[in-house]
Design an enzyme around this catalytic site. Structure first.
Site, PDB file in Angstrom:
ATOM      1  CG  ASP A  23      44.583  46.146  36.741  1.00 50.94           C
ATOM      2  OD1 ASP A  23      45.898  45.707  36.786  1.00 50.94           O
ATOM      3  OD2 ASP A  23      44.172  47.071  37.263  1.00 50.94           O
ATOM      4  CG  ASN A  28      55.126  46.640  35.938  1.00 51.54           C
ATOM      5  OD1 ASN A  28      55.715  47.005  35.019  1.00 51.54           O
ATOM      6  ND2 ASN A  28      53.835  46.992  36.034  1.00 51.54           N
ATOM      7  CG  HIS A  39      51.166  40.670  38.358  1.00 51.30           C
ATOM      8  ND1 HIS A  39      51.909  40.754  39.663  1.00 51.30           N
ATOM      9  CD2 HIS A  39      51.107  42.072  38.167  1.00 51.30           C
ATOM     10  CE1 HIS A  39      51.949  42.117  40.072  1.00 51.30           C
ATOM     11  NE2 HIS A  39      51.667  42.876  39.072  1.00 51.30           N
ATOM     12  CG  LEU A  40      52.835  37.350  32.069  1.00 49.73           C
ATOM     13  CD1 LEU A  40      53.483  36.888  33.556  1.00 49.73           C
ATOM     14  CD2 LEU A  40      52.762  36.391  31.106  1.00 49.73           C
TER      15      LEU A  40
HETATM   16  P1  AMP Z   1      51.822  45.912  39.400  1.00 46.08           P
HETATM   17  O1  AMP Z   1      51.982  47.410  39.706  1.00 46.08           O
HETATM   18  O2  AMP Z   1      52.628  45.402  38.075  1.00 46.08           O
HETATM   19  O3  AMP Z   1      52.171  45.136  40.567  1.00 46.08           O
HETATM   20  O4  AMP Z   1      50.472  45.472  39.189  1.00 46.08           O
HETATM   21  C1  AMP Z   1      49.378  45.390  39.754  1.00 46.08           C
HETATM   22  C2  AMP Z   1      48.182  45.477  39.487  1.00 46.08           C
HETATM   23  O5  AMP Z   1      47.168  44.750  40.462  1.00 46.08           O
HETATM   24  C3  AMP Z   1      47.727  46.887  39.369  1.00 46.08           C
HETATM   25  O6  AMP Z   1      47.380  47.272  37.891  1.00 46.08           O
HETATM   26  C4  AMP Z   1      46.248  46.887  40.088  1.00 46.08           C
HETATM   27  O7  AMP Z   1      45.453  47.850  39.448  1.00 46.08           O
HETATM   28  C5  AMP Z   1      45.920  45.388  40.238  1.00 46.08           C
HETATM   29  N1  AMP Z   1      45.340  45.066  41.235  1.00 46.08           N
HETATM   30  C6  AMP Z   1      45.184  45.336  42.654  1.00 46.08           C
HETATM   31  N2  AMP Z   1      44.321  44.858  43.295  1.00 46.08           N
HETATM   32  C7  AMP Z   1      43.427  43.944  42.486  1.00 46.08           C
HETATM   33  C8  AMP Z   1      42.080  43.356  42.448  1.00 46.08           C
HETATM   34  N3  AMP Z   1      41.680  43.177  43.594  1.00 46.08           N
HETATM   35  N4  AMP Z   1      41.521  42.995  41.377  1.00 46.08           N
HETATM   36  C9  AMP Z   1      42.272  43.117  40.197  1.00 46.08           C
HETATM   37  N5  AMP Z   1      43.444  43.862  40.080  1.00 46.08           N
HETATM   38  C10 AMP Z   1      44.013  44.235  41.099  1.00 46.08           C
END
Ligand code: AMP
Length: 112
Positions: free
Chosen positions: A28, A85, A98-99
């Site tokens: 992440d 989430n 995503h997990l």
């Molecule tokens: P959620 O809030 O459960 O939808 O999680 C989305 C996650 O994606 C968050 O923890 C972000 O920090 C992560 N995220 C967003 N863009 C990227 C990226 N380009 N590379 C890695 N993680 C990302």
């Protein structure tokens, strides 16, 4: 196309830690623990609430991938948490299932 699809297609970079034919795992970009890995299906399912019986095998693969990543990153003994989430109250921000795999620090319960 979601940002995770772009990562799966290698259109944008990510710190990939594990992969097989159906699943990609990468760190992440805004880690909430010393280990914070996202585990995504290469075939897009928007969110858990949109999954169907046709996704049954893929959902199982995601959980087994989380196990494989936990072993690879030496989390088995110390422990780890796997989170999905779903929707606004849970803070879902990317509509590509995503997990979150979190570890290497004590994790409070209940979560915030
Ligand atoms: P959620 O809030 O459960 O939808 O999680 C989305 C996650 O994606 C968050 O923890 C972000 O920090 C992560 N995220 C967003 N863009 C990227 C990226 N380009 N590379 C890695 N993680 C990302």
């Amino acid at each position: 196309m979601t940002i995770f699809e772009k990562i799966v297609r290698r259109d944008i970079p990510a710190d990939i830690v594990w992969e097989d034919d159906d699943v990609l795992a990468f760190r992440d970009v805004n880690p909430q623990a010393p280990v914070h890995v996202l585990i995504v299906p290469k075939r897009v399912v928007s969110r858990l609430a949109e999954a169907t019986p046709a996704d049954e095998a893929l959902l199982g693969k995601l959980l087994l991938a989380s196990r494989a990543v936990a072993e690879k990153l030496d989390l088995v003994t110390s422990g780890y948490r796997v989170v999905i989430n779903n929707g606004p109250d849970a803070g879902e921000s990317v509509p590509h299932l995503h997990l979150h795999l979190l570890g290497k620090r004590p994790l409070a319960w209940p979560p915030g």
